[in-house]
Design a protein around this motif. Structure first.
Motif, mmCIF file in Angstrom:
data_model
loop_
_atom_site.group_PDB
_atom_site.id
_atom_site.type_symbol
_atom_site.label_atom_id
_atom_site.label_comp_id
_atom_site.label_asym_id
_atom_site.label_seq_id
_atom_site.Cartn_x
_atom_site.Cartn_y
_atom_site.Cartn_z
ATOM 1 N N VAL A 56 1.933 1.910 -3.437
ATOM 2 C CA VAL A 56 0.879 2.551 -4.225
ATOM 3 C C VAL A 56 0.815 4.047 -3.917
ATOM 4 O O VAL A 56 0.810 4.890 -4.809
ATOM 5 C CB VAL A 56 -0.482 1.884 -3.938
ATOM 6 N N LEU A 57 0.784 4.356 -2.655
ATOM 7 C CA LEU A 57 0.714 5.772 -2.280
ATOM 8 C C LEU A 57 1.940 6.541 -2.754
ATOM 9 O O LEU A 57 1.831 7.687 -3.211
ATOM 10 C CB LEU A 57 0.579 5.892 -0.759
ATOM 11 N N ALA A 103 -2.619 3.428 3.485
ATOM 12 C CA ALA A 103 -1.701 2.534 2.778
ATOM 13 C C ALA A 103 -2.108 1.079 3.005
ATOM 14 O O ALA A 103 -2.186 0.271 2.065
ATOM 15 C CB ALA A 103 -0.267 2.766 3.241
ATOM 16 N N ALA A 158 6.004 4.247 10.899
ATOM 17 C CA ALA A 158 4.590 3.951 11.152
ATOM 18 C C ALA A 158 4.322 2.459 11.004
ATOM 19 O O ALA A 158 3.569 1.868 11.777
ATOM 20 C CB ALA A 158 3.713 4.761 10.200
ATOM 21 N N GLU A 160 2.644 13.068 -1.686
ATOM 22 C CA GLU A 160 2.558 14.140 -0.690
ATOM 23 C C GLU A 160 1.692 13.752 0.511
ATOM 24 O O GLU A 160 1.698 14.431 1.532
ATOM 25 C CB GLU A 160 2.023 15.432 -1.323
ATOM 26 N N LEU A 161 0.992 12.637 0.397
ATOM 27 C CA LEU A 161 0.172 12.191 1.522
ATOM 28 C C LEU A 161 1.031 11.560 2.631
ATOM 29 O O LEU A 161 0.611 11.494 3.790
ATOM 30 C CB LEU A 161 -0.859 11.170 1.014
ATOM 31 N N ILE A 162 2.213 11.087 2.210
ATOM 32 C CA ILE A 162 3.082 10.404 3.169
ATOM 33 C C ILE A 162 4.110 11.400 3.718
ATOM 34 O O ILE A 162 4.985 11.828 2.973
ATOM 35 C CB ILE A 162 3.849 9.243 2.500
ATOM 36 N N PRO A 163 4.018 11.740 4.980
ATOM 37 C CA PRO A 163 5.052 12.617 5.540
ATOM 38 C C PRO A 163 6.420 11.973 5.346
ATOM 39 O O PRO A 163 6.579 10.763 5.559
ATOM 40 C CB PRO A 163 4.682 12.694 7.024
ATOM 41 N N SER A 213 8.105 8.796 7.098
ATOM 42 C CA SER A 213 7.216 8.231 8.116
ATOM 43 C C SER A 213 6.824 6.781 7.853
ATOM 44 O O SER A 213 6.364 6.083 8.752
ATOM 45 C CB SER A 213 5.946 9.079 8.234
ATOM 46 N N LEU A 255 -0.681 1.634 16.313
ATOM 47 C CA LEU A 255 -0.183 2.888 15.743
ATOM 48 C C LEU A 255 -0.642 4.074 16.573
ATOM 49 O O LEU A 255 0.123 5.017 16.812
ATOM 50 C CB LEU A 255 -0.729 2.994 14.314
ATOM 51 N N ALA A 296 -1.768 8.350 6.728
ATOM 52 C CA ALA A 296 -1.142 7.717 5.568
ATOM 53 C C ALA A 296 -1.010 6.213 5.764
ATOM 54 O O ALA A 296 -1.287 5.419 4.856
ATOM 55 C CB ALA A 296 0.224 8.346 5.298
ATOM 56 N N ALA A 323 3.621 5.995 -5.328
ATOM 57 C CA ALA A 323 3.593 6.184 -6.780
ATOM 58 C C ALA A 323 2.494 7.144 -7.206
ATOM 59 O O ALA A 323 2.580 7.752 -8.270
ATOM 60 C CB ALA A 323 3.401 4.839 -7.475
ATOM 61 N N THR A 324 1.489 7.287 -6.385
ATOM 62 C CA THR A 324 0.345 8.080 -6.839
ATOM 63 C C THR A 324 0.077 9.316 -5.976
ATOM 64 O O THR A 324 -0.487 10.285 -6.465
ATOM 65 C CB THR A 324 -0.937 7.215 -6.798
ATOM 66 N N ASN A 325 0.442 9.260 -4.720
ATOM 67 C CA ASN A 325 0.047 10.322 -3.793
ATOM 68 C C ASN A 325 1.162 10.656 -2.815
ATOM 69 O O ASN A 325 0.936 10.764 -1.620
ATOM 70 C CB ASN A 325 -1.162 9.832 -2.959
ATOM 71 N N GLY A 344 0.817 -1.211 0.000
ATOM 72 C CA GLY A 344 0.000 0.000 0.000
ATOM 73 C C GLY A 344 0.849 1.258 0.000
ATOM 74 O O GLY A 344 0.517 2.241 -0.673
ATOM 75 N N TYR A 345 1.935 1.227 0.726
ATOM 76 C CA TYR A 345 2.839 2.382 0.704
ATOM 77 C C TYR A 345 3.434 2.580 -0.693
ATOM 78 O O TYR A 345 3.653 3.703 -1.135
ATOM 79 C CB TYR A 345 3.951 2.223 1.735
ATOM 80 N N GLN A 395 -5.187 0.285 0.922
ATOM 81 C CA GLN A 395 -4.850 0.142 -0.499
ATOM 82 C C GLN A 395 -4.044 -1.126 -0.730
ATOM 83 O O GLN A 395 -4.210 -1.820 -1.739
ATOM 84 C CB GLN A 395 -4.058 1.357 -0.994
ATOM 85 N N GLY A 396 -3.164 -1.431 0.189
ATOM 86 C CA GLY A 396 -2.358 -2.638 0.061
ATOM 87 C C GLY A 396 -3.212 -3.894 0.082
ATOM 88 O O GLY A 396 -2.959 -4.835 -0.689
#
Lengths: 188, 188, 188, 188
Positions: A158-159, B151, A175, A165-168, A171, B183, B147, A161-163, A155-156, B154-155
């Motif tokens: 995916v994020l 993630a 996390a 800026e959503l992931i600090p 982190s 978390l 996030a 590759a696509t988003n 999932g990370y 989505q994963g």
DNA sequence: CATGAATGAGCGTTCATTCAT
DNA sequence: AATGAATGAACGCTCATTCAT
């Protein structure tokens, strides 16, 4: 690999043979001379990606020491440390590849095998941690935990590759480690 | 939506206009009469998928009551309950769509918006939980947590579309809830 | 000749240089080193086929004795005896070659020459037979007779390559001899 | 049919889809819209050629009257009268097609069927002639005779396409009739 | 002589898109 | 609104031919 670069921005269908060839400084004919078909290039790219990753992973696990929790962290870090995946191109290519895994059975098989390999690295760590009492989970929760951790990692990707800026920044690994602690009831 | 069905097995490029039309009982000409371009169909499909999901999500959140942890669980369950995503076709289509989000900027934008919308549903829950002391996390850990949970969700979609047998039946939501507890340092 | 084997099943266009080379245990580069072009290989193959046939034909005619009718029979037998052409590969290759004779002028020329050569073997026999009174035909019917016998032979090749089961085993030469008797009004 | 024209001079492989399309005043895309594959065009062309020929043949046989020898002549004339095949393009295309019958099984099957159909027109004539005593041949010689006459006809097609000058103008049908008389021992 | 990597033109085919009806 | 014939650009792939080694 040239295909990775092209797939990262254009996806599989958008990555034309001549585009790949140009990226690699070759001609389309030569690419076919070596690979036979476009799918074979994809499979080859997967093999390279997986091989590189497996090597990194094994090195990280060996360096991790004896404690199960350290091994677990090493597994997570090997996937997610340094800015939610080091190589943006590889990440994007991997996500595009995921979609092909849904469509093309041979790719799907290779994808499954790759994921299974990851699971086989992760499972013994959790298994041992559970038996040794470091991870206070039921035996029945081990498989779900394996899946959950792999899901989070994918999932990370995916994020990333696509988003992005959503992931600090930075982190992702932290996390995920924290989530794994909750999942496996690791005392901290 | 017909495109979803076709995309689920064929991907975006494999989904031809006339294939979609046939699935919908229409002709290719008529599809273009309504949509202008293939990308527009994709965007429309996304909108439908997202609208349906948002509605389900809102209903779930409303039914969740006042406790933050229940709202959090409701958010997770709305995505993952019942066998790691109820509709396999929608899941597969979503994964294919993800790959297109990497390629086609308009799709990427819509995708980002969709994810942001999810984040905007999730963030206030965590925010409130933190302020109310139910979630014992730093303020700085809220964005990473948002996030991380997205993630994981989505994963699970990715795994459900490509490696379903890796996910023990019905474990996705439970494992994710447990991870979220770790978390967010929720006492249980 | 390797090309013959490949052409027998694949035709001229289906016979790739590297396929021919593999059949011959060579590499494609070496084939070109010797032949310059694919057409040249074809021409060379024709030459071999024709030379082998001419030799067989001459031997048969020499063994035939003085009687014109025996020479005529020898001519026919040399083409059709033993199961409507002995070598199925050579027959199939010849039929494929015929099609190339229609397309490629140089091949057409070689083909014409080959047929003319056959005609020049057959014509004197009929000519002499007519002058000597063994064949009771008009002088004007000699050329038509030459053409008719050659046509029958070529036609049997076609049938042997495409419709073998239509030809009762071993009937080709006998039937052709009988036809020739009718054509040339030979008393039996 | 456009394919026939192109195949007559270029053969099957030389007849490109766009060449055929241009000859027909269409675009290559449209040709595929109607035919699906190049082989289908070929099969369609065969069907047209065969249908036209069958019609001509049936008409000729009906006009031939009761006498077996007249029917036999009509059969021969329908194939060979007027300059060893009326339409040079159709003849050349047919010869090219023969080569494809060797290579492509579906074409071979259609070719066999076509030849069998011809045989089924010819056989009853000879059969009846033999039973009625007009043709003084053994029963066992009927099949060979059918094959021989068909071979001669096909052979004339080959010669007409490749070596036209070898056939004296207008001699094909007459010579074949004469050969058939010898073969079937028809008194004249 | 011999190899086989490399080229590049051209093939059959697909498909989003247009448009006359 | 609806059809489906028609377009044309682009694709993956093949292969005769060349050439450095």
């Amino acid at each position: 690999m040239a295909m990775m670069k092209v797939m990262a921005t254009q996806g599989y269908d958008g990555a034309t043979i001549s585009g790949i060839a140009k990226e690699a400084g070759l001609t389309s004919g030569l690419v076919h001379y070596h690979f036979g078909s476009k799918q074979e290039i994809l499979l080859h790219m997967m093999a390279l990606l997986i091989a590189a990753h497996t090597q990194r992973l094994n090195a990280a696990l060996e360096a991790a020491g004896e404690r199960r929790v350290d091994q677990l962290d090493a597994f997570i870090n090997a996937h997610l440390a340094i800015g939610a995946t080091a190589d943006p191109e590889a990440t994007a290519a991997w996500v595009s590849l995921t979609a092909e895994a849904v469509r093309q059975p041979p790719v799907g098989q290779a994808w499954s095998t790759a994921l299974d390999t990851l699971a086989e690295h992760l499972r013994p760590i959790i298994d041992a941690g559970q038996q040794e009492g470091a991870f206070k989970v039921d035996k029945d929760d081990i498989e779900p935990a394996v899946a959950a951790i792999l899901a989070t990692i994918q999932g990370y990707f995916v994020l990333a590759a696509t988003n992005r800026e959503l992931i600090p920044r930075g982190s992702a690994a932290a996390a995920t480690r924290q989530m794994a602690r909750g999942l496996l009831r690791i005392q901290t």
